[in-house]
Scaffold this motif. Sequence first.
Motif, PDB file in Angstrom:
ATOM      1  N   VAL A  16       0.969  -1.151  -0.025  1.00 23.50           N
ATOM      2  CA  VAL A  16      -0.003  -0.043  -0.088  1.00 23.50           C
ATOM      3  C   VAL A  16       0.987   1.300  -0.248  1.00 23.50           C
ATOM      4  CG1 VAL A  16      -1.688   1.338   1.411  1.00 23.50           C
ATOM      5  CG2 VAL A  16      -1.856  -1.175   0.922  1.00 23.50           C
ATOM      6  N   ASN A  17       2.006   1.436   0.703  1.00 24.17           N
ATOM      7  CA  ASN A  17       3.005   2.512   0.921  1.00 24.17           C
ATOM      8  C   ASN A  17       3.451   2.924  -0.468  1.00 24.17           C
ATOM      9  OD1 ASN A  17       2.307   3.037   3.724  1.00 24.17           O
ATOM     10  ND2 ASN A  17       4.155   2.058   4.202  1.00 24.17           N
ATOM     11  N   ARG A  18       4.116   1.639  -1.145  1.00 27.10           N
ATOM     12  CA  ARG A  18       4.555   2.103  -2.526  1.00 27.10           C
ATOM     13  C   ARG A  18       3.368   2.159  -3.400  1.00 27.10           C
ATOM     14  NH1 ARG A  18       8.412  -3.778  -3.100  1.00 27.10           N
ATOM     15  NH2 ARG A  18       9.740  -2.894  -1.589  1.00 27.10           N
ATOM     16  N   TYR A  19       2.181   1.855  -3.461  1.00 27.18           N
ATOM     17  CA  TYR A  19       1.258   2.448  -4.343  1.00 27.18           C
ATOM     18  C   TYR A  19       0.899   3.502  -4.210  1.00 27.18           C
ATOM     19  CZ  TYR A  19      -3.070   3.099  -6.889  1.00 27.18           C
ATOM     20  OH  TYR A  19      -4.244   3.675  -7.411  1.00 27.18           O
ATOM     21  N   THR A  20       0.749   4.063  -2.871  1.00 27.59           N
ATOM     22  CA  THR A  20       0.435   5.431  -2.556  1.00 27.59           C
ATOM     23  C   THR A  20       1.427   6.215  -2.647  1.00 27.59           C
ATOM     24  OG1 THR A  20       0.838   5.132  -0.219  1.00 27.59           O
ATOM     25  CG2 THR A  20      -1.384   4.763  -0.933  1.00 27.59           C
ATOM     26  N   ASP A  23       3.180   8.241  -9.031  1.00 26.61           N
ATOM     27  CA  ASP A  23       2.653   9.591  -9.801  1.00 26.61           C
ATOM     28  C   ASP A  23       0.984   9.325  -9.941  1.00 26.61           C
ATOM     29  OD1 ASP A  23       5.088  10.659  -9.682  1.00 26.61           O
ATOM     30  OD2 ASP A  23       5.424  10.315 -11.653  1.00 26.61           O
ATOM     31  N   ALA A  24       0.813   7.984 -10.395  1.00 26.56           N
ATOM     32  CA  ALA A  24      -0.615   7.830 -10.736  1.00 26.56           C
ATOM     33  C   ALA A  24      -1.446   7.779  -9.755  1.00 26.56           C
ATOM     34  CB  ALA A  24      -0.907   6.224 -11.063  1.00 26.56           C
ATOM     35  N   PHE A  25      -1.034   7.435  -8.406  1.00 28.54           N
ATOM     36  CA  PHE A  25      -1.869   7.598  -7.030  1.00 28.54           C
ATOM     37  C   PHE A  25      -1.980   9.192  -6.932  1.00 28.54           C
ATOM     38  CE2 PHE A  25      -2.581   7.998  -2.636  1.00 28.54           C
ATOM     39  CZ  PHE A  25      -3.889   7.132  -2.597  1.00 28.54           C
ATOM     40  N   CYS A  26      -0.778   9.903  -6.958  1.00 32.45           N
ATOM     41  CA  CYS A  26      -0.646  11.144  -6.360  1.00 32.45           C
ATOM     42  C   CYS A  26      -1.534  12.126  -7.060  1.00 32.45           C
ATOM     43  CB  CYS A  26       0.563  11.597  -6.303  1.00 32.45           C
ATOM     44  SG  CYS A  26       1.575  10.950  -4.842  1.00 32.45           S
ATOM     45  N   ASN A  49      14.875  16.674 -17.071  1.00 26.28           N
ATOM     46  CA  ASN A  49      16.326  16.628 -16.788  1.00 26.28           C
ATOM     47  C   ASN A  49      17.640  16.071 -17.575  1.00 26.28           C
ATOM     48  OD1 ASN A  49      16.749  14.076 -15.782  1.00 26.28           O
ATOM     49  ND2 ASN A  49      15.220  14.812 -14.051  1.00 26.28           N
ATOM     50  N   ASN A  50      18.536  16.659 -17.177  1.00 23.34           N
ATOM     51  CA  ASN A  50      19.876  15.855 -18.095  1.00 23.34           C
ATOM     52  C   ASN A  50      20.289  14.553 -17.795  1.00 23.34           C
ATOM     53  OD1 ASN A  50      20.404  18.556 -19.015  1.00 23.34           O
ATOM     54  ND2 ASN A  50      21.588  19.246 -17.438  1.00 23.34           N
ATOM     55  N   GLU A  51      19.577  14.066 -16.898  1.00 22.94           N
ATOM     56  CA  GLU A  51      20.106  12.730 -16.780  1.00 22.94           C
ATOM     57  C   GLU A  51      18.992  11.793 -17.152  1.00 22.94           C
ATOM     58  OE1 GLU A  51      19.754  14.875 -13.961  1.00 22.94           O
ATOM     59  OE2 GLU A  51      22.115  15.352 -13.896  1.00 22.94           O
ATOM     60  N   GLY A  52      17.803  12.311 -17.551  1.00 24.05           N
ATOM     61  CA  GLY A  52      16.780  11.517 -18.127  1.00 24.05           C
ATOM     62  C   GLY A  52      15.946  10.668 -17.168  1.00 24.05           C
ATOM     63  N   VAL A  53      16.228  10.812 -15.810  1.00 22.99           N
ATOM     64  CA  VAL A  53      15.352  10.218 -14.573  1.00 22.99           C
ATOM     65  C   VAL A  53      14.025  10.948 -14.478  1.00 22.99           C
ATOM     66  CG1 VAL A  53      15.610   9.439 -12.331  1.00 22.99           C
ATOM     67  CG2 VAL A  53      17.673   9.451 -13.847  1.00 22.99           C
ATOM     68  N   ARG A  54      13.357  10.184 -14.417  1.00 25.78           N
ATOM     69  CA  ARG A  54      12.134  10.860 -13.935  1.00 25.78           C
ATOM     70  C   ARG A  54      11.704  10.344 -12.666  1.00 25.78           C
ATOM     71  NH1 ARG A  54       6.687  11.004 -18.079  1.00 25.78           N
ATOM     72  NH2 ARG A  54       5.271  11.688 -16.473  1.00 25.78           N
ATOM     73  N   PRO A  55      11.683  10.908 -11.649  1.00 29.88           N
ATOM     74  CA  PRO A  55      11.355  10.467 -10.513  1.00 29.88           C
ATOM     75  C   PRO A  55       9.717  10.396  -9.979  1.00 29.88           C
ATOM     76  CG  PRO A  55      12.084  12.826 -10.126  1.00 29.88           C
ATOM     77  CD  PRO A  55      12.175  12.253 -11.603  1.00 29.88           C
ATOM     78  N   CYS A  56       9.319   9.574  -9.073  1.00 35.62           N
ATOM     79  CA  CYS A  56       8.025   9.638  -8.692  1.00 35.62           C
ATOM     80  C   CYS A  56       7.925  10.524  -7.708  1.00 35.62           C
ATOM     81  CB  CYS A  56       7.676   8.095  -8.367  1.00 35.62           C
ATOM     82  SG  CYS A  56       7.499   6.714  -9.632  1.00 35.62           S
ATOM     83  N   CYS A  57       6.613  11.115  -7.251  1.00 34.92           N
ATOM     84  CA  CYS A  57       6.238  11.723  -6.022  1.00 34.92           C
ATOM     85  C   CYS A  57       7.111  11.161  -4.655  1.00 34.92           C
ATOM     86  CB  CYS A  57       4.791  11.871  -5.995  1.00 34.92           C
ATOM     87  SG  CYS A  57       4.042  12.543  -7.194  1.00 34.92           S
ATOM     88  N   ASN A  74       2.395   8.688   4.740  1.00 37.14           N
ATOM     89  CA  ASN A  74       1.331   8.455   3.659  1.00 37.14           C
ATOM     90  C   ASN A  74       0.071   8.876   4.098  1.00 37.14           C
ATOM     91  OD1 ASN A  74       2.176   7.364   1.088  1.00 37.14           O
ATOM     92  ND2 ASN A  74       3.030   5.868   2.153  1.00 37.14           N
ATOM     93  N   VAL A  75      -0.229   8.493   5.306  1.00 40.07           N
ATOM     94  CA  VAL A  75      -1.567   8.657   6.308  1.00 40.07           C
ATOM     95  C   VAL A  75      -1.872  10.051   6.613  1.00 40.07           C
ATOM     96  CG1 VAL A  75      -2.844   8.365   8.119  1.00 40.07           C
ATOM     97  CG2 VAL A  75      -1.680   6.208   7.019  1.00 40.07           C
ATOM     98  N   THR A  76      -0.972  10.966   6.924  1.00 39.56           N
ATOM     99  CA  THR A  76      -0.828  12.370   7.325  1.00 39.56           C
ATOM    100  C   THR A  76      -0.928  13.287   5.899  1.00 39.56           C
ATOM    101  OG1 THR A  76       1.465  12.537   7.710  1.00 39.56           O
ATOM    102  CG2 THR A  76       0.137  12.045   9.557  1.00 39.56           C
ATOM    103  N   SER A  77      -0.176  12.737   5.034  1.00 40.20           N
ATOM    104  CA  SER A  77      -0.294  13.424   3.575  1.00 40.20           C
ATOM    105  C   SER A  77      -1.637  13.285   3.087  1.00 40.20           C
ATOM    106  CB  SER A  77       0.729  12.930   2.723  1.00 40.20           C
ATOM    107  OG  SER A  77       2.133  13.147   3.053  1.00 40.20           O
ATOM    108  N   ALA A  78      -2.270  12.054   3.211  1.00 40.73           N
ATOM    109  CA  ALA A  78      -3.461  11.937   2.491  1.00 40.73           C
ATOM    110  C   ALA A  78      -4.755  12.770   3.423  1.00 40.73           C
ATOM    111  CB  ALA A  78      -3.922  10.528   2.609  1.00 40.73           C
ATOM    112  N   ARG A  79      -4.465  12.656   4.704  1.00 38.67           N
ATOM    113  CA  ARG A  79      -5.411  13.496   5.321  1.00 38.67           C
ATOM    114  C   ARG A  79      -5.388  15.123   4.856  1.00 38.67           C
ATOM    115  NH1 ARG A  79      -4.720  11.085  11.519  1.00 38.67           N
ATOM    116  NH2 ARG A  79      -6.261   9.440  11.178  1.00 38.67           N
ATOM    117  N   ARG A  80      -3.980  15.495   4.785  1.00 42.13           N
ATOM    118  CA  ARG A  80      -3.804  16.791   4.721  1.00 42.13           C
ATOM    119  C   ARG A  80      -4.549  17.104   3.245  1.00 42.13           C
ATOM    120  NH1 ARG A  80       1.429  16.887   5.687  1.00 42.13           N
ATOM    121  NH2 ARG A  80       1.941  16.531   3.723  1.00 42.13           N
TER     122      ARG A  80
END
Length: 85
Positions: A16-20, A23-26, A49-57, A74-80
């Motif tokens: 659940v932590n990984r899924y939340t 980017d798709a979830f956020c 970016n120059n490295e071609g890396v696309r980080p997830c949220c 994850n829990v407090t961010s969802a509440r906020r």
Amino acid sequence: MLQFRQCKDVIASVAVNRYTSTDAFCTSRHTMAVQADNPYFQHSAHRSNNEGVRPCCGDCHIPTTNWFIDTYTNVTSARRTRSSN
């Protein structure tokens, strides 16, 4: 039997932590849906970016060094974000 259940619960919470943290979830859950379409954001280091890396949220915004902190964030961010919509 109790230990097996506890392990199963921890494994489920890690999933659940990984899924939340994706980017798709956020972008489906809160104001990031608007932000993701912003041209400035599309040309920022988050997407281009120059490295071609696309980080997830979650790569930057969710600490992953400790399972308890990861879950708490994850829990407090969802509440906020839910209360700000």
